[in-house]
Design an enzyme around this catalytic site. Structure first.
Site, PDB file in Angstrom:
ATOM      1  N   ASP A 259      84.102  53.086  14.813  1.00 42.99           N
ATOM      2  CA  ASP A 259      84.322  54.439  15.334  1.00 42.99           C
ATOM      3  C   ASP A 259      85.522  55.005  14.584  1.00 42.99           C
ATOM      4  O   ASP A 259      86.224  54.281  13.865  1.00 42.99           O
ATOM      5  CB  ASP A 259      84.627  54.373  16.845  1.00 42.99           C
ATOM      6  N   SER A 260      85.773  56.297  14.787  1.00 47.40           N
ATOM      7  CA  SER A 260      86.962  56.901  14.171  1.00 47.40           C
ATOM      8  C   SER A 260      88.246  56.344  14.786  1.00 47.40           C
ATOM      9  O   SER A 260      89.310  56.464  14.191  1.00 47.40           O
ATOM     10  CB  SER A 260      86.931  58.415  14.365  1.00 47.40           C
TER      11      SER A 260
ATOM     12  N   CYS B 130      79.959  55.865  17.341  1.00 45.57           N
ATOM     13  CA  CYS B 130      80.579  57.189  17.226  1.00 45.57           C
ATOM     14  C   CYS B 130      79.434  58.187  17.074  1.00 45.57           C
ATOM     15  O   CYS B 130      78.574  58.027  16.191  1.00 45.57           O
ATOM     16  CB  CYS B 130      81.460  57.193  15.979  1.00 45.57           C
TER      17      CYS B 130
ATOM     18  N   GLU C 278      93.152  59.814  22.241  1.00 44.43           N
ATOM     19  CA  GLU C 278      93.893  59.071  21.213  1.00 44.43           C
ATOM     20  C   GLU C 278      95.384  58.989  21.565  1.00 44.43           C
ATOM     21  O   GLU C 278      96.069  58.089  21.120  1.00 44.43           O
ATOM     22  CB  GLU C 278      93.694  59.712  19.833  1.00 44.43           C
TER      23      GLU C 278
ATOM     24  N   CYS D 170      80.198  61.747  23.124  1.00 47.50           N
ATOM     25  CA  CYS D 170      81.283  61.326  22.230  1.00 47.50           C
ATOM     26  C   CYS D 170      81.816  60.065  22.872  1.00 47.50           C
ATOM     27  O   CYS D 170      82.082  60.041  24.085  1.00 47.50           O
ATOM     28  CB  CYS D 170      82.375  62.385  22.142  1.00 47.50           C
TER      29      CYS D 170
ATOM     30  N   HIS E 122      84.544  58.714  22.900  1.00 46.88           N
ATOM     31  CA  HIS E 122      85.885  58.816  23.503  1.00 46.88           C
ATOM     32  C   HIS E 122      85.832  59.325  24.946  1.00 46.88           C
ATOM     33  O   HIS E 122      86.750  59.084  25.719  1.00 46.88           O
ATOM     34  CB  HIS E 122      86.754  59.813  22.715  1.00 46.88           C
TER      35      HIS E 122
HETATM   36  N1  DGL Z   1      84.294  59.015  19.061  1.00 48.58           N
HETATM   37  C1  DGL Z   1      83.704  59.907  18.165  1.00 48.58           C
HETATM   38  C2  DGL Z   1      82.362  60.438  18.596  1.00 48.58           C
HETATM   39  O1  DGL Z   1      81.700  59.791  19.355  1.00 48.58           O
HETATM   40  C3  DGL Z   1      84.489  60.876  17.348  1.00 48.58           C
HETATM   41  C4  DGL Z   1      85.825  61.350  17.722  1.00 48.58           C
HETATM   42  C5  DGL Z   1      86.530  62.028  16.567  1.00 48.58           C
HETATM   43  O2  DGL Z   1      87.036  61.294  15.727  1.00 48.58           O
HETATM   44  O3  DGL Z   1      86.560  63.267  16.503  1.00 48.58           O
HETATM   45  O4  DGL Z   1      81.941  61.490  18.163  1.00 48.58           O
END
Ligand code: DGL
Length: 287
Positions: free
Chosen positions: A10-11, A74, A153, A185, A187
């Site tokens: 993931d990012s 992600c 984050e 997402c 996150h």
């Molecule tokens: N967790 C990521 C997603 O599911 C991306 C978050 C990001 O880096 O902008 O899209």
């Protein structure tokens, strides 16, 4: 039977929601997790650039860690690169968009479903395409939530500020009377309490994490790639950013068993070269 680890990326911290589900469902599997915090966020970047990052990480996991499968934990990277990775890698590649939407569709009673994600994921049209591909007849309402990822984050999950932002960004979905909201997402499950407060108690929140883990389990079973050993799996966590910070925030989000975070780095500017014409990517604004 195959004792190689599963690669997950993931990012940043978002994919930890998927890693948690994988570890809980498949406790004997080894796992290598890459959080690309050195290049986060992905959601505000052109999709071509995210595809290049995804490709770089997937090749790294295969060559340096000999993974038997890649889980793109992600949504933004799944929207940007899933087809590309599937076409060029010899190992199975699992994304989070398809499993998430299927779970949301199953959970909805009214057939009116909302999905939230980064600007990159939402502007890619990936959820609408997936809804068409599974021939779903319901109503899908999509909303980008720029700013949510940054709160996660920073480890700021239920402050007044995130609540105010959630009220503003989720208002169209409240008005659309969705009965199910897909957290598109990885996150966002960390913001579930705030999101649930804003959406109201009748709206079911769905995350793709569990469904993705079920898909991984079924692929391991059908391909014979499951681990032979019954010992508890080893879990390695790598970050391309500040490892100590990843450990600190990661443990708060994932739990104490996050372990020591190892550094990983990429060749400078590999994804910013002339092969990738970043100027032609969609203009995505904030993540
Ligand atoms: N967790 C990521 C997603 O599911 C991306 C978050 C990001 O880096 O902008 O899209």
């Amino acid at each position: 039977m195959d004792n190689r680890p599963i690669g997950v990326f993931d990012s940043g911290f978002g994919g930890l929601t998927v890693a948690r589900a994988l570890i809980d469902l498949l406790p004997h599997e080894d796992l290598v997790y890459v959080g690309d915090t050195g290049r986060y966020p992905y959601g505000s970047r052109p999709l071509e650039e995210v595809a290049c990052f995804a490709r770089e990480i997937a090749h790294y996991l295969i060559h340096d860690h000999r993974v038997k499968m890649i889980v793109v934990a992600c949504n933004t990277a799944s929207a940007a690169a899933l087809d590309l990775l599937r076409s060029e890698l010899e190992v199975p590649v699992v994304g989070v968009i398809d499993p998430g939407l299927r779970a949301a569709v199953r959970a909805s009673r009214s057939g009116t479903v909302g999905v939230i994600g980064t600007v990159g994921t939402m502007s890619s049209g990936a959820y609408q395409r997936t809804a068409e591909s599974i021939r779903w007849q319901g109503e899908l309402h999509c909303a980008a939530c720029p700013g949510f990822v940054e709160f996660v984050e920073r480890g700021e999950l239920d402050s007044d500020q995130v609540h105010v932002l959630a009220e503003r960004l989720l208002a169209p979905l409240v008005s659309a009377k969705v009965d199910t909201l897909l957290l598109g997402c990885t996150h966002y499950p960390f913001l579930a309490r705030t999101i649930a407060d804003v959406m109201g108690r009748d709206v079911v929140l769905v995350s793709s994490a569990d469904e993705t883990a079920f898909e991984v389990r079924s692929i391991l079973a059908s391909t014979g790639l499951g681990r032979r050993s019954q010992a508890t799996g080893q879990h390695r966590f790598l970050s391309s950013g500040d490892c100590r910070w990843f450990e600190e925030v990661g443990r708060r989000l994932f739990g104490e068993d996050l372990g020591q975070v190892e550094p990983v780095s990429w060749g400078a500017g590999n994804c910013l070269g002339s092969e990738m014409d970043l100027g032609t990517g969609p203009s995505l604004g904030d993540s």
